[in-house]
Design an enzyme around this catalytic site. Structure first.
Site, PDB file in Angstrom:
ATOM      1  CD  GLU A 140      -2.891  -1.123   2.384  1.00 44.66           C
ATOM      2  OE1 GLU A 140      -2.735  -0.242   3.269  1.00 44.66           O
ATOM      3  OE2 GLU A 140      -3.797  -1.974   2.423  1.00 44.66           O
ATOM      4  CG  HIS A 184      -6.116   0.191   4.587  1.00 43.01           C
ATOM      5  ND1 HIS A 184      -4.896  -0.362   4.883  1.00 43.01           N
ATOM      6  CD2 HIS A 184      -6.887  -0.043   5.683  1.00 43.01           C
ATOM      7  CE1 HIS A 184      -4.913  -0.905   6.090  1.00 43.01           C
ATOM      8  NE2 HIS A 184      -6.126  -0.720   6.598  1.00 43.01           N
TER       9      HIS A 184
END
Length: 319
Positions: free
Chosen positions: A264, A283
């Protein structure tokens, strides 16, 4: 006076939102970037650090004067707890603070995939009317069996939401819940492989640790019903993303909703990109504007306890 550093780079406006919650005389700064050199530079002179998504390494824990690291949230897989112990640095988190937000995100992803909401939206944006295309894979949630992998605060919050849909709930965790709690949640314990085979929807809501890393791989995906869907709102490392992408492409799984990724921010070579039956979100599961102030206050309460040499709340202590 104490210096608190936010390891996740933040705009001045975000820091200004946090500063009113600092104990009197405390100072707040943020790291300039995610680069390890900038992370280490930001820690110089700091007593406390707060990490949202940033890893906290052995070298960072070795920073002179660092007394505690607070996770903004729950998942601590990026924090080197062994290093924290070696260097005598406390590690804390806000246990259960984001449970409802993540549970609602999980439910939202289930509905988005089942009802083809995103496919319909994108189709219209692209000038089409994809009603006929999405019809064959659109289904309801009501009455379907949902398997929850990880029945902690988030799993329990999700089970409570699913009551309104009349969904039988299977769950798996290291230690089964007491029977009265199972009855309250309308949930039954099942070994993981049995849960995967019996569920119409499987949700991942567990911690990432040595026992759950790559937990859902090609072998376990093959146990699922071909018309089932998978939702991951846990951590990217719990799922082998390439194996899931293969299962979707080959028609061995109807769809998926993914909020967390092995790397990420997501990288352009992620195998889940471009699959129209996969809903991807950045997320955002734990985000809750109404929870901002209570979470900051809780973190500052814990850090102030460390500063004063008194125990922080037990439920939030990792090290």
């Amino acid at each position: 006076m104490a210096h608190v550093v936010l390891l996740d780079p933040a705009a001045p406006e975000r820091l200004d939102r946090i500063r009113p919650f600092l104990p009197q005389g405390w100072v707040l700064t943020a790291a300039a970037s995610r680069d390890p050199k900038d992370q280490l530079a930001a820690l110089q002179g700091a007593s406390f650090a707060i990490s949202g998504d940033m890893p906290v390494t052995d070298q960072m824990f070795a920073t002179r004067g660092l007394r505690a690291v607070h996770k903004w949230g729950v998942g601590y897989d990026g924090i080197d707890l062994d290093a924290a112990r070696r260097h005598g640095v406390r590690v804390l988190r806000t246990t259960g603070s984001n449970a409802v937000a993540v549970a609602e995100t999980t439910l939202g992803l289930i509905l988005a995939v089942n009802r083809n909401i995103v496919r319909g939206h994108v189709g219209i944006l692209n000038g089409g009317w994809p009603k006929g295309q999405v019809g064959p894979t659109s289904t309801t949630l009501s009455g379907r069996t949902v398997g929850i992998v990880g029945m902690g605060y988030i799993g329990k919050a999700l089970a409570r939401l699913l009551r309104g849909f009349g969904c039988p709930v299977l769950y798996t965790k290291r230690t089964p819940l007491p029977q009265p709690e199972e009855a309250d949640l309308n949930a039954c314990f099942a070994p993981l492989d049995d849960l995967l085979a019996a569920s119409d929807v499987v949700t991942l809501n567990c911690d990432l640790n040595d026992s759950t890393r790559d937990l859902i791989d090609a072998r376990r995906l093959a146990l699922m019903k071909p018309d089932a869907i998978l939702v991951n709102a846990a951590r990217g490392g719990v799922l082998v993303e390439g194996d899931l992408a293969d299962a979707i492409r080959q028609g061995r799984l109807r769809g998926a909703g993914i909020d967390v990724f092995s790397v990420e921010p997501i990288t352009p070579d992620n195998p889940l990109l471009g699959l129209d039956r996969v809903v991807l979100t950045p997320h955002l599961g734990a985000l809750d504007a109404a929870g901002f102030a209570p979470t900051i206050m809780r973190m500052m309460e814990n850090l102030l306890a460390v500063h004063q040499g008194i125990p922080p709340r037990d439920i939030d202590v990792l090290v």
